[in-house]
Write an enzyme that holds these catalytic residues in place. Structure first.
Site, PDB file in Angstrom:
ATOM      1  N   CYS A 184      -2.309   0.062   7.367  1.00  0.00           N
ATOM      2  CA  CYS A 184      -1.577   1.309   7.182  1.00  0.00           C
ATOM      3  C   CYS A 184      -1.654   2.206   8.405  1.00  0.00           C
ATOM      4  O   CYS A 184      -0.670   2.850   8.775  1.00  0.00           O
ATOM      5  CB  CYS A 184      -2.086   2.018   5.934  1.00  0.00           C
TER       6      CYS A 184
ATOM      7  N   HIS B 237       0.851  -1.183   0.000  1.00  0.00           N
ATOM      8  CA  HIS B 237       0.000   0.000   0.000  1.00  0.00           C
ATOM      9  C   HIS B 237       0.893   1.242   0.000  1.00  0.00           C
ATOM     10  O   HIS B 237       2.025   1.210   0.499  1.00  0.00           O
ATOM     11  CB  HIS B 237      -0.875   0.030   1.249  1.00  0.00           C
TER      12      HIS B 237
ATOM     13  N   GLU C  83       0.941   3.914   1.803  1.00  0.00           N
ATOM     14  CA  GLU C  83       1.413   4.367   3.107  1.00  0.00           C
ATOM     15  C   GLU C  83       2.577   3.523   3.621  1.00  0.00           C
ATOM     16  O   GLU C  83       3.571   4.061   4.111  1.00  0.00           O
ATOM     17  CB  GLU C  83       0.272   4.302   4.148  1.00  0.00           C
TER      18      GLU C  83
ATOM     19  N   CYS D 277      -6.203   2.156   5.880  1.00  0.00           N
ATOM     20  CA  CYS D 277      -6.828   0.916   6.350  1.00  0.00           C
ATOM     21  C   CYS D 277      -6.173   0.500   7.670  1.00  0.00           C
ATOM     22  O   CYS D 277      -5.278   1.183   8.177  1.00  0.00           O
ATOM     23  CB  CYS D 277      -6.644  -0.180   5.295  1.00  0.00           C
TER      24      CYS D 277
END
Length: 154
Positions: free
Chosen positions: A82, A49, A51, A79
């Protein structure tokens, strides 16, 4: 605003790769030290992801895991993974664009950043929200339309 604009540019990079268009930047002392965008499909890695990738890059560039003097700008509410990565790397503050009513863990579904964990991350959502939300909604709209065309030709 300029930092969120940089995150939006990262989201567009993800979109060009048929990745979910999420972008993130890490800021230290008023300067961007890391930029990243989603790469789950590209890297064949569910943890790739924006992040998480940005946090890893910032740690490498600054030579440390503790990013307590850094801020993160991300186009979509983080999420659970993250938000947890931000807590574990001691990010000072997260600024995010669009709220994620399905998976957001900075207040929408749950709040990992303000829980009983060992570090609290400040959070501010809704930064350039319309622009950030439009990138995501357009991506998924196009994906659905592409799926319809594929099923109609089969």
């Amino acid at each position: 605003m300029n930092f969120m604009k940089a995150a939006i540019l990262e989201a567009y990079k993800a979109q060009q790769k048929d990745e979910v268009p999420v972008g993130a930047v890490i800021v230290f002392e008023g300067k961007i030290v890391a930029r990243a965008h989603n790469r789950r499909n590209t890297d064949r890695n569910g943890t790739a992801h924006a992040e998480v990738l940005a946090i890893a890059k910032a740690g490498k560039k600054l030579g440390r895991w503790n990013l307590s003097d850094c801020e993160m700008y991300v186009t979509l509410e983080p999420c659970a993974m993250c938000a947890g990565a931000a807590v574990n790397s001691r990010i000072k503050k997260i600024y995010f664009g669009a709220y994620d009513k399905r998976f957001g863990c900075c207040g929408s579904v749950m709040n990992i950043t303000d829980s009983c964990l060992n570090h609290k991350v400040e959070v501010e959502g809704g930064i350039m929200e319309e622009e950030c939300a439009a990138i995501i909604s357009t991506f998924f709209k196009n994906l659905r339309e592409k799926g319809k065309k594929t099923s109609q030709t089969n």
